[in-house]
Design an enzyme around this catalytic site. Structure first.
Site, PDB file in Angstrom:
ATOM      1  N   GLY A 632       0.975  -1.164  -0.098  1.00 15.67           N
ATOM      2  CA  GLY A 632       0.040   0.036   0.074  1.00 15.67           C
ATOM      3  C   GLY A 632       1.057   1.235   0.002  1.00 15.67           C
ATOM      4  N   PRO A 633       0.135   2.547  -0.150  1.00 11.92           N
ATOM      5  CG  PRO A 633      -1.136   4.155  -0.178  1.00 11.92           C
ATOM      6  CD  PRO A 633      -0.991   2.654  -0.428  1.00 11.92           C
ATOM      7  N   PRO A 634       2.421   4.962   1.285  1.00 14.77           N
ATOM      8  CG  PRO A 634       4.505   5.952   0.710  1.00 14.77           C
ATOM      9  CD  PRO A 634       3.087   5.587   0.086  1.00 14.77           C
ATOM     10  N   GLY A 635       2.013   5.862   4.659  1.00 12.55           N
ATOM     11  CA  GLY A 635       1.389   6.528   5.796  1.00 12.55           C
ATOM     12  C   GLY A 635       0.029   6.024   5.867  1.00 12.55           C
ATOM     13  CB  VAL A 636      -1.885   3.142   4.421  1.00  9.11           C
ATOM     14  CG1 VAL A 636      -2.264   4.226   3.267  1.00  9.11           C
ATOM     15  CG2 VAL A 636      -0.915   2.140   3.935  1.00  9.11           C
ATOM     16  N   GLY A 637      -0.246   2.754   7.535  1.00  8.25           N
ATOM     17  CA  GLY A 637      -0.090   2.016   8.686  1.00  8.25           C
ATOM     18  C   GLY A 637       0.184   0.688   8.450  1.00  8.25           C
ATOM     19  CE  LYS A 638       3.409   0.043   3.526  1.00 13.56           C
ATOM     20  NZ  LYS A 638       3.109   1.368   3.378  1.00 13.56           N
ATOM     21  CB  THR A 639       5.617  -0.080  10.010  1.00 15.62           C
ATOM     22  OG1 THR A 639       6.143  -0.031   8.788  1.00 15.62           O
ATOM     23  CG2 THR A 639       6.427  -0.508  11.145  1.00 15.62           C
ATOM     24  CB  SER A1015      -4.239   1.656 -16.434  1.00 20.37           C
ATOM     25  OG  SER A1015      -3.385   2.765 -15.565  1.00 20.37           O
ATOM     26  CE  LYS A1058      -5.479   2.938 -11.892  1.00 23.01           C
ATOM     27  NZ  LYS A1058      -5.329   2.019 -13.021  1.00 23.01           N
TER      28      LYS A1058
END
Length: 1133
Positions: A632-639, A1015, A1058
């Site tokens: 996912g994109p940065p800042g979404v809370g993966k870590t 796309s 998107k």
């Protein structure tokens, strides 16, 4: 029980009792048979004795006649005179006897003498007369004791371990040949030998008090016996089997207080001089019940009361009126044997001649006072050496051999030389020939030798001189071998280091001595540490074998060798891995769901996957390791979601990043032969977590290096993340298989494109999309704003941020998919708010100047502020922090200050807006279309612009140019879209020859940003057709999809991102491939809300939606005027 009735006054009874005790003391002093003397002394013999006639008593004269040594005559006469004077003093009414006499007037003249069956002669405690007698008779001995104490102390310090105590000081003399019941003292580790001093430390308070009184009474004789268990630490003997039965009669020459350095308790150090060998006849262990019942027996202890009152007449006035009974006095003073004998005398006068042959049943014990201290007492038997022939050749040969060994040892050991010289001097003072004292020579040999405990005790127990010499020679030979070995080591070391420095010489000598003697040099402690670690571990058999081999190597290497350090580090890592340790799994689904919801908003897919993981583990009863990849994109809370998962599963958490990693050794470790070698990150994670089932987060796995001179780290991860292989993961450093099958691996990535395909196949991918505006508002209100207020110190203050301010912040400042940038802006807002609050508070608290204010008050307030500033500067930093915290707390409780951040004043905190409009184009011209793209930062809008480079003109080859830093894929897509648009326009509007006469330029804004992806085909085709038809597209329409040359719309990825980007850009209609319709239906309602979907299977579906009002006639006549001009010009030319 014996009962005797007599008719006499109390003074007569007291006189009789005192006389009996007096003669006992004389018998002890004269060192004659106490039993025989006591058997000749009865109540009738002394009943009419008067103080002035004591010496003329027939019994006394008979006793004098038995003495052979005339030197006692004068001494006994002096003792008798002292007793007479004391007895006269007792009749003056000041002593206990006079009080007893007056007390007896209140009692009957007929007194029953009823001694208890348990009372014996040994219970009689010596009175003050005994002390006078003892002090007089041992005056000369006490002088010898005091003089020998200093000499003994010096000798014991010279070799305290052997206890030889050889000294030039003369040993104590005048030791009684037969000694009564005495104190038994256990000795640890080495027995005492007659004639050689030994210092002992006593810690038992009872024994210390007993020894003090023994010294005061000048009866400093004890029995010393060696403990069988050398580790036992005690000063009393509770069981006869705890000590060897053969010991020594020792005299306490001196005693002084000391202190234990380890425990700090008060102790006593006593210097003992053994005189002769003795054997335990009977042991009287300390009676613990006696201590408990001592207070209860205090009223019945009449003898103690009598003695104390006699010695302290002044105390009698305060004595309790409860005077002890006469029966108790008589029982304590008259032993059973004498009462039995008195009964026989009263029965018949004819049996008086047989009294000489009567053997008393109990020993007369002048040391009865020792029973008051509840210590171990013994009756002993003297042991005499067996007779031997002084001219025996065997004894002479053994003596000569011992002297020879002494001579050899003295040449090797200077300490032995001094001891032998001292011993020789003492022998020469007593006799001129050492062969006349073989027993003493054997004792000396044993005393100075470092033999085993059993060997030394065997020597002490040997009464046969020949056997004693043989055993002493054996331990002395061992001492010679030790001295020779020590000398050999010294010579070997000297040979090796002749040309080296003195410091190195000493170090090598120390190493050599330790190596030969087996003294610990630190390795044993290190080995014990490693062995202690593995006790709590469950090592596999293969690992246990390697551990044993490495321990064996470590024990044989020198500490200075480089390999020693390598093996030590290896064992340290090997024993630090938690073999067989697992943290307890948590299978509660409600608890896990609660933890996940507390830490993160949304992320339904991730939470459902973790709950599924727990449910499967609960059903199976075990949890196997899994490999999950969050993309996912940065800042979404993966870590952060990884930490929450570890907390929900009750697992330890460890994170390491592989971004930019190019060395395979970071994963699999270095070979341990390299300097500074370490295991890989996975082994380090196990060591830190101390469990074999932690959660290991591998961050930025999409940015790992690929290949190089140090290997391919991504290939090394294949073994770690493959469930079929990681149960025997092999680290290069440890070189042993490690089970990673229970580890839960969580990987994070921003894109799947750069992850190697074999690695991606081993992971379960969970995509984390960006947040929509509604999600961001919830996250900001529930998580970001409270956290920012707390970090700014405004947690409980009236500083609030409205919802419209948060919405405006996301719309004009933070349009990224994640919330990291939003968090930064919110923290910035609250920092500025904190500054405003502090300024307002300073203004409210500052004193306002007025005409009514007095100068003195101003001065005092200034002085007060200055003093406060000085006192504050003297405080520590922590105190300043606490003071600041107190000020903030006062600020929070202030109701006057209220700060509200709204959309109107938002720019005062974060500055002017970064994004002024929702879309790049509010009204799109022909040729401009809003497309949608997916990036590592999430979804975003991507405009495609197409323009005519010049007016339509007659040209053989129309041109097409593209810009905007497009990637190869987009270049191919643009060329394909150009061809498709020409074909579609020719079919749909054949009279529109736009592409034959036009030079077209296609551009994607933000040319500094690289763009690529399959796309944008439909967007580019739509842009070309919009330009060809000169028709503007609705600015609220966004589209995505790849196009084939025939017009088929292909499936794309990242529809959620998107869609979020389209909604964020203000789009109301979204066009996507029909194959992605299922993905659209799975989107949350809050994402789909406000968007009209159009699932296109062919491009004609899109054309019908966008150009539905364009008919064939209109489409053919768009550029009709331009075409006519160009045709006319062409005909003219």
């Amino acid at each position: 029980m014996l009962r005797t009735r007599t008719t006499k006054t109390l003074s007569t009874v007291a006189r009789t009792t005192r006389a009996i005790q007096y003669y006992r003391s004389i018998a002890k002093t004269a060192a004659v048979s106490q039993r025989r003397f006591a058997s000749t002394l009865t109540v009738r013999d002394v009943e009419n004795i008067k103080p002035s006639h004591i010496i003329k008593s027939p019994t006394w004269q008979e006793f004098q006649h038995q003495l052979k040594d005339p030197r006692y005559m004068e001494h006994f006469a002096q003792l008798d005179a002292q007793f007479a004077r004391h007895f006269m003093a007792t009749n003056s009414g000041k002593s206990i006897l006079a009080k007893d006499d007056s007390t007896s007037q209140k009692k009957d003249e007929d007194v029953k003498i009823v001694p208890d069956e348990k009372d014996t002669d040994n219970d009689v405690e010596p009175t003050r007369d005994d002390e006078i007698v003892n002090k007089d008779q041992e005056g000369e001995a006490s002088k010898n004791s005091r003089s020998s104490a200093s000499g003994g102390g010096q000798s014991s310090s010279s070799r305290s371990d052997s206890g030889d105590g050889s000294s030039k000081q003369k040993p104590p003399k005048d030791v009684p040949e037969v000694y009564p019941q005495m104190l038994a003292l256990p000795i640890a580790r080495r027995p005492l030998f007659p004639g050689f001093y030994k210092a002992v430390v006593i810690s038992d308070e009872r024994v210390m008090k007993a020894i003090k009184e023994m010294l005061d009474r000048q009866q400093p004789y004890i029995g010393a016996f060696m403990l069988k268990n050398s580790e036992e630490d005690t000063d009393v003997i509770t069981d006869k089997n705890d000590v060897y039965d053969v010991g020594v009669l020792a005299q306490i020459t001196s005693a002084f207080p000391s202190k234990d350095e380890k425990t700090g308790t008060e102790t006593m150090t006593a210097l003992l001089y053994p005189h002769r060998r003795i054997k335990i006849d009977e042991l009287f262990p300390p009676n613990e019940e006696k201590e408990k019942s001592k207070e209860q027996a205090k009223d019945t202890d009449t003898e103690t009361t009598v003695v104390e009152d006699a010695n302290n007449p002044e105390d009698q006035e305060s004595t309790s009126p409860a005077t002890p009974k006469l029966e108790d006095i008589v029982v304590e003073r008259i032993p059973d044997s004498e009462l039995q004998h008195h009964k026989r005398v009263e029965a018949t006068e004819e049996e008086s001649e047989e009294l000489d042959d009567i053997q008393e049943g109990e020993d007369i014990n002048p040391t009865e006072f020792l029973k008051n201290y509840n210590v171990s007492l013994v009756n002993v038997l003297n042991l005499e050496d067996e007779p031997f022939d002084r001219k025996s050749p065997v004894i002479n040969a053994l003596t000569s051999e011992i002297l020879k060994v002494f001579k050899e040892i003295s040449q090797l050991n200077t300490m032995f030389r001094e001891q032998i010289a001292t011993f020789s001097a003492s022998i020469q003072s007593a006799t001129t020939n050492i062969f006349e004292e073989p027993a003493r020579l054997a004792d000396f040999a044993a005393a100075v030798s470092a033999g085993e405990e059993d060997e030394l005790q065997d020597i002490l127990s040997s009464l046969n001189i020949e056997h004693r010499l043989e055993k002493s020679l054996l331990v002395l030979k061992k001492e010679l071998m030790n001295a020779e070995l020590q000398n050999k080591i010294s010579k070997d070391v000297e040979t090796k280091i002749q040309k080296r420095q003195r410091e190195y010489y000493l170090m090598e000598q120390l190493k050599g001595i330790k190596r030969e003697l087996g003294i610990d040099d630190g390795r044993d402690k290190l080995i014990d540490t490693y062995k202690e670690r593995i006790k709590s571990l469950k090592l596999p058999d293969s690992v246990q074998k390697i551990f044993d081999d490495e321990i064996t190597k470590l024990s044989t290497l020198e500490t200075s060798m480089s390999e020693f350090g390598v093996i030590r580090n290896y064992l340290d890592w090997l024993t630090s891995i938690p073999w067989g340790k697992h943290s307890k799994e948590q299978y509660s689904i409600p608890r896990a769901k609660k933890i996940l919801d507390e830490d993160h908003y949304g992320m339904v897919d991730v939470k459902d996957r973790i709950l599924e993981f727990i449910a499967v583990g609960k059903l199976l009863g075990k949890v196997d390791g899994k490999i999950i990849c969050f993309v996912g994109p940065p800042g979404v809370g993966k870590t952060s979601i990884g930490k929450s998962i570890a907390r929900a599963l009750n697992r330890k958490f460890f994170r390491f990043s592989v971004g930019g990693m190019t060395d395979v050794a970071e994963i699999k470790g270095h070979r341990r032969t390299y300097i500074g070698a370490l295991p890989g990150r996975v082994v380090q994670a196990l060591k830190k977590c101390q469990t074999q089932n932690p959660l290991i987060l591998i961050d930025e796995i999409d940015k790992i290096g690929h290949g190089g001179i140090h290997g391919d780290p991504s290939a090394a991860l294949l073994e770690v993340l493959d469930p079929e292989q990681n149960n025997s993961f092999l680290d290069n450093y440890l070189d042993i298989p490690i089970d990673l099958s229970k580890v839960l691996f969580v990987c994070t990535a921003n894109s799947l494109e750069t992850i190697p395909r074999p690695l991606l196949d081993r992971m379960e991918v969970i995509e984390l999309t960006g947040y929509v505006a509604e999600d961001k508002v919830k996250i900001a209100e529930q998580y970001l704003v409270p956290s920012a207020k707390k970090s700014a110190g405004l947690e409980n203050s009236h500083v609030d941020m409205t919802e419209d301010a948060i919405t405006a912040l996301m719309k004009y400042y933070c349009r990224e998919s994640g919330v990291r940038n939003l968090k930064k802006h919110i923290e910035k807002i609250y920092r500025k708010a904190a500054l405003q609050v502090v300024k307002k508070l300073s203004i409210e608290d500052s004193p306002t100047s007025s005409a009514d204010s007095k100068p003195k008050e101003s001065v005092s307030s200034e002085e007060k502020a200055e003093n406060n500033a000085k006192s504050s500067s003297e405080k520590t930093k922590d105190n300043n922090s606490e003071k600041t915290s107190d000020d903030i707390e006062a600020l929070k409780t202030s109701e006057k200050i209220n700060v509200s951040i709204s959309q109107k004043n938002l720019k005062d905190y974060v500055g002017p807006p970064v994004y002024t409009t929702d879309r790049l184009y509010e009204t799109t011209p022909p040729g401009v279309v809003m497309g949608l793209a997916w990036t590592n930062m999430g979804g975003c809008s991507l405009y495609v612009e197409s323009v005519l480079e010049q007016p339509l003109h007659n040209c053989k080859h129309p041109t097409f140019e593209r810009t905007g830093q497009l990637g190869d894929v987009m270049k191919e897509s643009s060329r394909l879209a150009y061809s498709f648009a020409k074909m579609y326009l020719a079919q749909k509007f054949p009279e529109n020859r736009f592409f034959e006469k036009a030079s077209i330029h296609l551009h994607c804004p933000e040319g500094a940003t690289p763009k690529d992806g399959p796309s944008a085909g439909v967007t580019m085709a739509t842009s070309f057709l919009s330009l060809a038809l000169n028709k503007s597209i609705d600015p609220t329409v966004a589209m995505t999809g790849e196009l084939t040359l025939t017009g088929k719309v292909l499936r794309i990825g990242g529809l959620r991102e998107k869609a979020v980007a389209a909604k964020r850009s203000g789009a109301k209609t979204i066009i996507f491939p029909k194959d992605n319709l299922n993905d659209w239906e799975e989107l949350p309602d809050n994402v789909k809300e406000g968007l009209e979907p159009l699932a296109a299977d062919w491009y004609n579906d899109i054309f019908q939606k966008l150009f539905k009002d364009v008919n064939t006639k209109e489409g053919n006549s768009v550029w009709k005027a331009e075409f006519e001009i160009l045709d006319a010009k062409k005909e003219k030319d």
